[in-house]
Design a protein around this motif. Structure first.
Motif, PDB file in Angstrom:
ATOM      1  N   CYS A  49       0.813  -1.388   0.011  1.00 45.19           N
ATOM      2  CA  CYS A  49      -0.007   0.077  -0.076  1.00 45.19           C
ATOM      3  C   CYS A  49       0.882   1.455  -0.088  1.00 45.19           C
ATOM      4  CB  CYS A  49      -1.025   0.006   1.334  1.00 45.19           C
ATOM      5  SG  CYS A  49      -1.927   1.468   1.383  1.00 45.19           S
ATOM      6  N   CYS A  52       0.141   2.925   3.805  1.00 43.94           N
ATOM      7  CA  CYS A  52       0.503   2.507   4.911  1.00 43.94           C
ATOM      8  C   CYS A  52       1.422   1.428   4.652  1.00 43.94           C
ATOM      9  CB  CYS A  52      -0.629   2.026   5.593  1.00 43.94           C
ATOM     10  SG  CYS A  52      -1.511   0.444   4.841  1.00 43.94           S
ATOM     11  N   CYS A  74      -7.140   1.617   3.255  1.00 48.23           N
ATOM     12  CA  CYS A  74      -6.775   2.805   3.064  1.00 48.23           C
ATOM     13  C   CYS A  74      -7.641   3.459   1.940  1.00 48.23           C
ATOM     14  CB  CYS A  74      -4.970   3.203   2.504  1.00 48.23           C
ATOM     15  SG  CYS A  74      -4.125   3.102   3.820  1.00 48.23           S
TER      16      CYS A  74
HETATM   17 ZN    ZN Z   1      -3.021   1.076   3.343  1.00 45.77          ZN
END
Ligand code: ZN
Ligand code: ZN
Ligand code: ZN
Length: 351
Positions: A49, A52, A74
């Protein structure tokens, strides 16, 4: 979360440092910081991601830039999506440049773009922000403020990493960032180069342990403890950048399931002891560690381990066998630190 167990004090020789105000057990979370910016490494762009750094290989590529993925969580968060929405056009522009004309490693440039965009957004408080009072993660974490990042220390002048003139590299990076950023987020080349220098001197490699995040349990572990640690990205967190270096650190960092940079103690820490991280791989031999610290951070490490190993080498050449002894002493808890009298600087914003 034991952020009340630490204070930031001036040291005699190394600027500010983080000190324990109470005894801290091994494996305790000391700081959990939402990074000002963090980006996946080039080879993790499609598998982790973009916000994150959680594994997200099963997620579709962003339809805007075609180069990153967001994890399911997210993708559902306004704040996290905004982080990528802001950079999406810049990444499209960056990856449209023929591969041989863009940096071999785009990680630093992407991190700079992210910070410049964050800086722009912070300057417009009337707009939605990446991290609002409510953020997408769980639990408490410290959020960085722009001033915290601008106040980070710069690397010393004349630094040459691997023979590359760092100042020239920062200026070059700043020019590239200018080229790819939308006009509203551009900063003068000089200021962007200064920001890049701070990122360089304070950025952290971010690791994730295979098999998930172990939470707070257990006895620390640190580098090499538990699962396999894999480097997934690079990030900057002003709260984590306060920790000084030592080759036998009493704390270590990793990125948790929420994308926060978490500093944990790796052994019991005495009240008043300075909490330190090892900025380089502490399994490296002394000369190599010191060379990296000198080239990258511009300081000569004088920690207990380095001094003991140096002595050991000197003694070793004289044919004495006291090396083992010197090494075990070096691994013992550090001697009491000198506490400067100046007041601690509060910079703990918890959400
Ligand atoms: Zn994420
Ligand atoms: Zn995109
Ligand atoms: Zn050292």
């Amino acid at each position: 979360m034991s952020i009340s167990d630490i204070e930031v004090l001036d040291t005699d020789d190394r600027g500010r440092g983080v000190f324990a105000t109470h005894a801290i057990g091994a494996g305790t979370t000391i700081v959990r910081g939402i990074p000002a910016a963090c980006v996946p490494k080039d080879d993790r762009l499609r598998t982790h991601c973009s916000v994150c750094l959680a594994p997200a290989a099963d997620r579709p590529l962003c339809s805007g830039c075609g180069h990153v993925v967001l994890c399911a969580r997210c993708a559902k968060s306004d704040g996290a999506r905004l982080i990528h929405d802001d950079e999406c056009a810049s990444l499209r522009s960056l990856f449209a440049v023929p591969a041989k004309e863009r940096p071999a490693d785009t990680c630093s440039l992407r991190l700079l773009l992210r910070l410049l965009l964050w800086r722009w957004r912070c300057s417009r408080p009337e707009l939605p922000q990446y991290v609002e009072d409510e953020w997408w993660g769980d639990g408490d974490a410290c959020g960085d403020e722009l001033d915290d990042v601008m106040a980070l220390c710069e690397p010393p002048e004349g630094l040459a990493d691997g023979g590359v003139d760092c100042d020239a590299a920062f200026w070059d990076m700043a020019a590239q960032a200018r080229y790819h950023l939308p006009a509203h987020a551009r900063l003068s080349r000089g200021l962007a180069a200064e920001l890049m220098a701070r990122v360089y001197a304070n950025g952290l490699c971010l690791y994730r342990e295979d098999g998930g995040d172990g939470g707070d349990g257990g006895g620390g572990g640190g580098r090499g403890g538990g699962g396999v640690r894999r480097e997934v990205g690079w990030g900057v967190s002003a709260s984590v950048a306060m920790f000084n270096h030592r080759c036998a650190p009493n704390a270590d960092w990793s990125i948790d399931a929420d994308g926060c940079i978490v500093v944990r103690s790796v052994r019991p820490v005495r009240r008043g002891e300075e909490l330190c991280l090892c900025y380089v791989d502490n399994a490296l031999p002394r000369r190599e560690r010191q060379a990296r610290l000198r080239e990258h951070f511009g300081f000569e490490c004088q920690c207990e381990v380095c001094r003991a190993e140096e002595e050991e080498e000197t003694v070793g050449t004289a044919g004495r066998a006291s090396g083992k002894h010197a090494r075990s002493e070096a691994a013992a808890p550090a001697p009491a630190k000198r506490h400067a009298s100046s007041a601690p600087r509060a910079r703990k914003k918890t959400k």
